[in-house]
Design a protein around this motif. Structure first.
Motif, PDB file in Angstrom:
ATOM      1  N   ASP A 291      -3.114  20.720 -16.106  1.00 34.85           N
ATOM      2  CA  ASP A 291      -3.590  20.277 -15.588  1.00 34.85           C
ATOM      3  C   ASP A 291      -4.989  21.007 -14.878  1.00 34.85           C
ATOM      4  OD1 ASP A 291      -4.466  18.068 -15.273  1.00 34.85           O
ATOM      5  OD2 ASP A 291      -3.114  16.762 -14.029  1.00 34.85           O
ATOM      6  N   ILE A 292      -5.800  19.962 -14.261  1.00 34.48           N
ATOM      7  CA  ILE A 292      -7.113  20.597 -13.985  1.00 34.48           C
ATOM      8  C   ILE A 292      -7.446  19.987 -12.809  1.00 34.48           C
ATOM      9  CG2 ILE A 292      -8.292  19.901 -15.951  1.00 34.48           C
ATOM     10  CD1 ILE A 292     -10.923  22.730 -14.494  1.00 34.48           C
ATOM     11  N   GLY A 293      -7.751  20.472 -11.560  1.00 35.59           N
ATOM     12  CA  GLY A 293      -7.684  19.386 -10.194  1.00 35.59           C
ATOM     13  C   GLY A 293      -8.400  20.097  -9.382  1.00 35.59           C
ATOM     14  N   MET A 294      -8.397  19.605  -7.915  1.00 33.16           N
ATOM     15  CA  MET A 294      -8.766  19.615  -6.902  1.00 33.16           C
ATOM     16  C   MET A 294      -7.856  19.627  -5.840  1.00 33.16           C
ATOM     17  SD  MET A 294     -12.823  19.063  -6.566  1.00 33.16           S
ATOM     18  CE  MET A 294     -13.286  20.518  -5.198  1.00 33.16           C
ATOM     19  N   ILE A 295      -8.061  20.432  -4.501  1.00 31.19           N
ATOM     20  CA  ILE A 295      -7.103  20.004  -3.780  1.00 31.19           C
ATOM     21  C   ILE A 295      -7.369  19.651  -2.526  1.00 31.19           C
ATOM     22  CG2 ILE A 295      -4.939  22.047  -1.953  1.00 31.19           C
ATOM     23  CD1 ILE A 295      -4.419  21.883  -5.362  1.00 31.19           C
TER      24      ILE A 295
ATOM     25  N   PRO B 232       0.987  -0.934  -0.151  1.00 33.70           N
ATOM     26  CA  PRO B 232      -0.123  -0.177   0.241  1.00 33.70           C
ATOM     27  C   PRO B 232       0.753   1.027  -0.200  1.00 33.70           C
ATOM     28  CG  PRO B 232       0.127  -1.139   2.267  1.00 33.70           C
ATOM     29  CD  PRO B 232       0.864  -2.215   1.155  1.00 33.70           C
ATOM     30  N   TYR B 233      -0.045   2.305  -0.632  1.00 33.92           N
ATOM     31  CA  TYR B 233       1.169   3.425  -0.637  1.00 33.92           C
ATOM     32  C   TYR B 233       0.266   4.634  -0.424  1.00 33.92           C
ATOM     33  CZ  TYR B 233       2.639   7.527  -2.878  1.00 33.92           C
ATOM     34  OH  TYR B 233       2.659   9.326  -3.463  1.00 33.92           O
ATOM     35  N   LEU B 234       0.575   5.894   0.271  1.00 31.27           N
ATOM     36  CA  LEU B 234      -0.005   6.799   0.335  1.00 31.27           C
ATOM     37  C   LEU B 234       0.857   8.125   0.332  1.00 31.27           C
ATOM     38  CD1 LEU B 234      -2.210   6.725   3.853  1.00 31.27           C
ATOM     39  CD2 LEU B 234      -2.967   6.600   1.749  1.00 31.27           C
ATOM     40  N   ARG B 235       1.001   9.463  -0.105  1.00 31.89           N
ATOM     41  CA  ARG B 235       1.681   9.981  -0.085  1.00 31.89           C
ATOM     42  C   ARG B 235       1.382  11.084   0.926  1.00 31.89           C
ATOM     43  NH1 ARG B 235       3.623  13.615  -4.343  1.00 31.89           N
ATOM     44  NH2 ARG B 235       4.171  15.495  -3.694  1.00 31.89           N
ATOM     45  N   GLY B 236       0.728  11.186   1.714  1.00 37.40           N
ATOM     46  CA  GLY B 236       0.573  11.869   3.265  1.00 37.40           C
ATOM     47  C   GLY B 236       1.084  13.054   3.202  1.00 37.40           C
ATOM     48  N   CYS B 237       2.450  14.117   2.064  1.00 35.29           N
ATOM     49  CA  CYS B 237       2.706  15.517   2.584  1.00 35.29           C
ATOM     50  C   CYS B 237       2.982  15.706   1.084  1.00 35.29           C
ATOM     51  CB  CYS B 237       2.294  15.563   4.015  1.00 35.29           C
ATOM     52  SG  CYS B 237       4.629  15.054   3.779  1.00 35.29           S
ATOM     53  N   ASP B 238       2.710  16.787   1.247  1.00 36.96           N
ATOM     54  CA  ASP B 238       3.908  17.361  -0.281  1.00 36.96           C
ATOM     55  C   ASP B 238       5.491  17.302   0.710  1.00 36.96           C
ATOM     56  OD1 ASP B 238       2.547  17.229  -2.453  1.00 36.96           O
ATOM     57  OD2 ASP B 238       1.208  18.733  -1.708  1.00 36.96           O
ATOM     58  N   HIS B 239       6.375  17.959   0.508  1.00 38.23           N
ATOM     59  CA  HIS B 239       7.494  18.668   0.522  1.00 38.23           C
ATOM     60  C   HIS B 239       7.740  19.845   1.706  1.00 38.23           C
ATOM     61  CE1 HIS B 239       8.743  16.521  -3.412  1.00 38.23           C
ATOM     62  NE2 HIS B 239       9.655  16.529  -2.912  1.00 38.23           N
ATOM     63  N   VAL B 240       6.760  20.982   1.410  1.00 34.80           N
ATOM     64  CA  VAL B 240       6.723  22.117   1.966  1.00 34.80           C
ATOM     65  C   VAL B 240       4.958  22.405   2.318  1.00 34.80           C
ATOM     66  CG1 VAL B 240       7.899  24.153   2.526  1.00 34.80           C
ATOM     67  CG2 VAL B 240       9.456  22.384   1.290  1.00 34.80           C
ATOM     68  N   ILE B 241       4.794  22.504   1.590  1.00 38.21           N
ATOM     69  CA  ILE B 241       2.863  22.777   1.494  1.00 38.21           C
ATOM     70  C   ILE B 241       2.515  22.086   1.457  1.00 38.21           C
ATOM     71  CG2 ILE B 241       1.476  24.992   0.954  1.00 38.21           C
ATOM     72  CD1 ILE B 241       4.188  26.878   0.390  1.00 38.21           C
ATOM     73  N   ASN B 242       1.506  22.087   1.742  1.00 43.09           N
ATOM     74  CA  ASN B 242       0.417  20.463   1.501  1.00 43.09           C
ATOM     75  C   ASN B 242      -0.102  20.945   0.107  1.00 43.09           C
ATOM     76  OD1 ASN B 242       0.856  18.533   2.688  1.00 43.09           O
ATOM     77  ND2 ASN B 242      -0.768  17.986   4.225  1.00 43.09           N
ATOM     78  N   ASN B 243      -0.540  20.401  -1.354  1.00 52.59           N
ATOM     79  CA  ASN B 243      -0.288  20.254  -2.287  1.00 52.59           C
ATOM     80  C   ASN B 243      -1.497  19.696  -3.170  1.00 52.59           C
ATOM     81  OD1 ASN B 243      -1.533  22.270  -4.597  1.00 52.59           O
ATOM     82  ND2 ASN B 243       0.404  22.217  -5.235  1.00 52.59           N
ATOM     83  N   ASN B 244      -2.298  19.116  -2.061  1.00 49.11           N
ATOM     84  CA  ASN B 244      -2.934  17.704  -2.710  1.00 49.11           C
ATOM     85  C   ASN B 244      -3.810  17.867  -4.239  1.00 49.11           C
ATOM     86  OD1 ASN B 244      -3.461  14.904  -2.785  1.00 49.11           O
ATOM     87  ND2 ASN B 244      -4.783  14.987  -1.313  1.00 49.11           N
ATOM     88  N   PHE B 245      -3.105  17.859  -5.056  1.00 46.45           N
ATOM     89  CA  PHE B 245      -3.190  17.853  -6.332  1.00 46.45           C
ATOM     90  C   PHE B 245      -3.832  17.006  -7.374  1.00 46.45           C
ATOM     91  CE2 PHE B 245      -3.458  18.559 -11.215  1.00 46.45           C
ATOM     92  CZ  PHE B 245      -4.282  19.929 -10.980  1.00 46.45           C
ATOM     93  N   VAL B 246      -5.887  16.435  -7.337  1.00 47.66           N
ATOM     94  CA  VAL B 246      -6.278  15.500  -7.004  1.00 47.66           C
ATOM     95  C   VAL B 246      -6.678  16.080  -9.005  1.00 47.66           C
ATOM     96  CG1 VAL B 246      -7.549  13.772  -7.907  1.00 47.66           C
ATOM     97  CG2 VAL B 246      -6.810  14.662  -5.997  1.00 47.66           C
ATOM     98  N   SER B 247      -5.975  15.478 -10.100  1.00 44.44           N
ATOM     99  CA  SER B 247      -6.166  15.535 -11.101  1.00 44.44           C
ATOM    100  C   SER B 247      -7.418  15.480 -11.845  1.00 44.44           C
ATOM    101  CB  SER B 247      -5.330  15.437 -12.512  1.00 44.44           C
ATOM    102  OG  SER B 247      -5.438  15.261 -13.707  1.00 44.44           O
ATOM    103  N   CYS B 248      -8.509  16.422 -12.859  1.00 42.64           N
ATOM    104  CA  CYS B 248      -9.368  15.897 -13.094  1.00 42.64           C
ATOM    105  C   CYS B 248      -9.913  16.464 -14.555  1.00 42.64           C
ATOM    106  CB  CYS B 248     -10.562  17.222 -12.080  1.00 42.64           C
ATOM    107  SG  CYS B 248     -10.974  16.750 -10.964  1.00 42.64           S
ATOM    108  N   PHE B 249      -7.871  15.531 -15.296  1.00 45.56           N
ATOM    109  CA  PHE B 249      -8.310  16.322 -16.512  1.00 45.56           C
ATOM    110  C   PHE B 249      -8.983  15.676 -17.594  1.00 45.56           C
ATOM    111  CE2 PHE B 249      -5.946  16.747 -21.161  1.00 45.56           C
ATOM    112  CZ  PHE B 249      -5.792  17.602 -21.021  1.00 45.56           C
ATOM    113  N   ASN B 250      -9.444  13.917 -17.177  1.00 48.14           N
ATOM    114  CA  ASN B 250     -10.428  12.871 -17.522  1.00 48.14           C
ATOM    115  C   ASN B 250     -11.498  13.214 -17.839  1.00 48.14           C
ATOM    116  OD1 ASN B 250     -10.604  13.274 -14.196  1.00 48.14           O
ATOM    117  ND2 ASN B 250     -11.599  12.255 -14.739  1.00 48.14           N
ATOM    118  N   LEU B 251     -12.112  14.657 -16.978  1.00 51.23           N
ATOM    119  CA  LEU B 251     -13.255  15.438 -17.169  1.00 51.23           C
ATOM    120  C   LEU B 251     -13.437  16.972 -18.270  1.00 51.23           C
ATOM    121  CD1 LEU B 251     -14.704  16.160 -13.517  1.00 51.23           C
ATOM    122  CD2 LEU B 251     -14.824  14.068 -15.124  1.00 51.23           C
ATOM    123  N   LEU B 252     -12.245  16.957 -18.447  1.00 51.61           N
ATOM    124  CA  LEU B 252     -12.035  17.606 -20.435  1.00 51.61           C
ATOM    125  C   LEU B 252     -12.399  16.961 -21.174  1.00 51.61           C
ATOM    126  CD1 LEU B 252      -9.003  19.142 -19.276  1.00 51.61           C
ATOM    127  CD2 LEU B 252     -11.236  20.610 -19.375  1.00 51.61           C
TER     128      LEU B 252
END
Length: 853
Positions: free
Chosen positions: A578-582, A429-449
């Motif tokens: 890319d386009i998505g949500m944080i 199993p894998y979890l990113r958990g956090c980003d390097h410096v600032i949380n920026n959990n960008f979830v791509s929604c490119f598939n909705l284009l």
């Protein structure tokens, strides 16, 4: 008719015969003799044109176009497919110069193969030639410097040995008729950050001892090794720009060291001479170019040398001075065989199959393995194959991070997550958990284009910058846009590499209401991004900033028209979108007993003069060496969850890990490990490979142990002058076995100052596993007040089976005993008592004593 034909044939034969008789066309002659002849045939304007990195063809003399700029820091860089080895600092951690030599033999094979291919296609552009601006042998004096990752660490001897291996690997056998490629020692000299002020910084008031004992030795070693180029640095030294420093270039490099090859400027460094916002030491490009050439510089990466004709007309420089530089440039080109037929060169037969070959991929894995540096292990490692683990962290599944900077592009990169899954044969199993410096959990929604009722964006291209007339290509993009012309890769078939434009359009239809984010990254060309006709980014934004984050509110079920217009700039074209949500990250490690947390920083944060705008980083440098709080807090949370933590740190520099040392069960320093890094990390964690990497830099406890970044004095810096106890010392690295230094002896207790001294060390593998030990030898002169506490003078990476013993022999030449001599102002061996220290780390040494008379 026959008469006319025979006459024409006779004329052609006479012309051909005359051409062959011209000495510069005669491949049987030496490069110097050929260059001397060709020089006499050039006009002044032609000579000047050859002194810039983009050198045009001179067709009347058969001189082809040539671009001097190419990169090979840890593999052929920026020219498409290439084997990507660990970043330089990781190669230094191997403490294995033979392995580095083997790696760069492979790199020069790939370089020649690529050049052969480009040449057959008639291509002579940037990153397509045979002159490489590597290695970087600047001293990594301060861990905050973003480009320190490109160096071989903080020790002058280690940098010298590793740099020499790079030069020998790139340039090939010394007795070859043609040199394989040309290496370049950079950045000369006294240059190691900061990045944000390098165009105006003056390294003045440098203690002569620091200059000669720390900042110059690696360059001297590479000059002695025959390096074909030396690149002068951006900054000033004692008031003069390095590229016009009489002391550095004339007094030391040319006259004292006898260097008779090419001196090249760093790119656009000449502009700093007369730029009012930079050094501003010269009135104009005319004055600057004349001064640089008279100071020893031969080749400019830039265009200011185009002023040399006016400089001659104004009497600022003579044509004879120009001739000296052009002679060196021509000789280098003849030595490469670059102006001869392919059949003349033994390197012309290297095929493209040498690039990304099976053998080279194996070398990349070998180097990654050897670079792995185990800093701490309380017994949790090695892990059992069936151990209950989860992989987490911002670097765990990031292939690009592993490439470092100045990189090529591998056919495949094994991430740490992939490596762990491969070695266990399980879907860990894998979890990113956090980003390097600032949380920026960008979830791509490119598939909705969608566009025209089909998924994705429609991309239309024109081979002009204004999107006029007939388009040359149309494509549909169903994955996030990620385009670059790096490596001469076009955006789409039929699109030019430069001078083109594009339009990307699509309709976005969200599946949930909320705030959406668009991420846009471009070069400094034209860009305009709009939603429903409202412009969010346009070309009014100037300067180096080229990363944009735009947000807008969207309702479920509604449609939003997206349009992105792009026009390529004047350098490498780059576009990602890319386009998505944080969203919030999941940080619950679940039922796993062990967390493999892969954190640290990334080349996107530390590097060369970067437009980074996150807390703790400035221009590619770090304002703090502490592990970013985002990751530190998550590690504390995981500890509170009762997990054992195996922390894998990826960075190109030292990270302060004092809190992590107290809460993590193991710490592995993985650097930026290249394309095979994930496999190497997994093999170490699970015990398939016994680590033996060593730190080429001091790992300080925290920021308080660092002097002022702008202070170039070595006082208090690196293991050689540090008075405090660091967290992990230079040369430190653990193994899964133990080694005993059973005895050591010198072949004499006293010697003359010019004698060699032989040292023999008896080493035993006292553990139950085969392994490597890095035997390190340091020397200090007793009573040498103000000198280094100790300094590395020899090392060997030794493989020993479990229970085996071996005598390790070193010959310490007079150079090993050189220190700065106040009387001569140079390095010298002076009489006195010397302590010879040996062991497996700079902080765990035994000693012998020697008197030199």
């Amino acid at each position: 008719m026959r008469f006319i034909l025979s006459t024409l044939l006779a004329i052609v034969s006479l012309v051909a015969s005359a051409q062959v008789s011209e000495p510069y066309r005669d491949a049987s002659l030496g490069a110097h003799e050929r260059a001397a002849d060709l020089l006499t045939r050039l006009t002044l304007d032609e000579k000047i044109s050859l002194m810039m990195d983009v050198s045009p063809a001179i067709e009347r003399l058969g001189i082809p176009e040539y671009n001097w700029w190419n990169e090979a820091l840890h593999g052929v860089g920026r020219a498409g497919l290439a084997t990507v080895f660990p970043q330089s600092i990781g190669m230094a951690a191997t403490f294995d110069n033979d392995a580095v030599l083997a790696a760069f033999n492979a790199v020069s094979d790939e370089a020649r193969a690529k050049y052969n291919g480009f040449r057959r296609e008639g291509r002579h552009g940037r990153y397509q030639g045979l002159t490489f601006w590597t290695p970087n042998v600047n001293i990594f004096r301060d861990p905050r410097w973003g480009r320190g990752q490109e160096t071989y660490g903080e020790d002058p001897y280690l940098a010298s040995v590793m740099g020499e291996a790079v030069v020998n690997g790139l340039q090939g056998p010394a007795d070859s008729k043609y040199i394989k490629t040309i290496a370049g020692a950079k950045h000369y000299a006294v240059h190691s950050g900061p990045e944000w002020n390098r165009h105006s910084f003056d390294a003045r008031d440098i203690d002569p001892r620091d200059l000669w004992e720390t900042y110059l030795p690696a360059f001297k070693t590479l000059v002695d090794a025959g390096v074909g180029q030396v690149m002068c640095a951006y900054n000033r030294f004692e008031g003069e720009p390095c590229c016009s420093s009489k002391k550095l270039l004339i007094d030391i490099l040319r006259n004292e060291w006898g260097y008779d090859k090419i001196i090249v400027t760093d790119c656009w460094a000449m502009n700093d001479f007369h730029n009012k916002r930079a050094h501003a030491t010269h009135q104009s490009g005319v004055d600057a170019s004349a001064d640089a050439v008279l100071s020893g510089t031969d080749l400019e990466c830039g265009s200011d040398f185009g002023n040399l004709r006016e400089a001659i007309d104004r009497g600022l420089i003579t044509e004879e001075a120009i001739d000296e530089s052009v002679m060196r440039l021509l000789e280098a080109r003849f030595s490469l065989g670059e102006m001869d037929d392919d059949a003349s060169s033994p390197w012309a037969s290297i095929p493209m199959s040498a690039v990304d070959s099976k053998a080279n991929r194996a070398l990349a894995l070998d180097m990654a393995r050897k670079s792995m540096t185990l800093l701490k292990n309380n017994g949790v490692l090695p892990l059992a194959r069936n151990a209950s683990v989860i992989v987490m962290g911002p670097n765990a599944n990031d292939s690009v991070m592993q490439w470092g900077n100045y990189n090529g592009f591998p056919s495949h990169t094994v991430t740490v997550l992939e490596g762990v899954r491969d070695i266990t044969g399980r879907d860990i199993p894998y979890l990113r958990g956090c980003d390097h410096v600032i949380n920026n959990n960008f979830v791509s929604c490119f598939n909705l284009l969608s566009s025209d009722g089909k998924p994705g964006l429609t991309a239309t291209y024109w081979n002009n910058k204004s999107r006029d007339g007939q388009s040359v290509a149309v494509e549909r993009l169903t994955v996030p846009v990620n385009k670059s012309t790096g490596g001469a890769t076009v955006f789409a078939p039929g699109v030019n590499l430069t001078g083109f434009s594009a339009r990307y359009v699509g309709t976005f239809k969200p599946e949930e209401s909320g705030r959406y984010t668009m991420q846009l990254r471009t070069d400094n060309g034209f860009r305009r991004l709009s939603v429903d006709g409202v412009t969010l980014v346009d070309n009014s934004t100037k300067g180096n900033r080229n990363t944009y984050t735009c947000t807008f509110n969207a309702e479920k079920g509604k449609s939003y028209d997206i349009e992105l217009l792009y026009g390529a700039g004047d350098r490498t074209a780059l576009l990602s979108f890319d386009i998505g949500m944080i969203k919030d990250y999941d940080t619950n490690a679940g039922d796993a007993d062990v967390v493999i947390f892969v954190g640290g920083i990334a080349p996107s944060l530390e590097g060369e003069e970067m437009p980074v705008s996150v807390p703790g980083f400035r221009g590619g440098d770090r304002e703090s060496i502490e592990l970013p709080a985002m990751q530190r807090n998550l590690l504390k949370s995981l500890k509170a969850q009762g997990k054992k933590i195996v922390y894998v740190n990826c960075s190109g520099s030292a990270v302060a890990l004092a809190p992590e040392d107290s809460i993590c069960d193991a710490i592995l320093q993985a650097w930026y490990p290249g394309q095979a890094g994930g496999t190497a990390v997994a093999e170490v964690l699970y015990g398939d490979y016994n680590p033996a990497g060593r730190l080429p830099v001091t790992f300080y406890r925290d920021d308080s142990q660092l002097p002022d970044f702008l202070d170039y004095s070595m006082d208090g810096r690196t293991y050689r002058y540090m008075k405090d106890k660091p967290l992990y010392a230079f040369g430190h690295g653990l193994s899964y076995t133990t080694f005993d230094y059973e005895s050591a002896s010198l072949d004499r207790k006293s010697a003359k100052c010019g004698d060699n001294v032989n040292l023999n060390i008896k080493l035993r593998n006292a553990g139950k596993r085969d392994g490597d030990e890095v035997v390190q030898v340091y020397i200090r002169k007793e009573g040498d007040f103000g000198g280094p506490v100790k300094t590395l003078r020899a090392f060997k990476r030794v493989t020993l089976p479990a229970g085996a013993s071996r005598d390790i022999a070193f010959t310490l030449t007079p150079d090993a005993f050189k220190t700065y001599d106040q009387k001569s102002g140079r390095m010298a061996v002076t009489p006195g008592k010397y302590e010879i220290l040996y062991g497996g780390s700079s902080d765990n040494l035994k000693s012998l004593h020697l008197t030199l008379k």
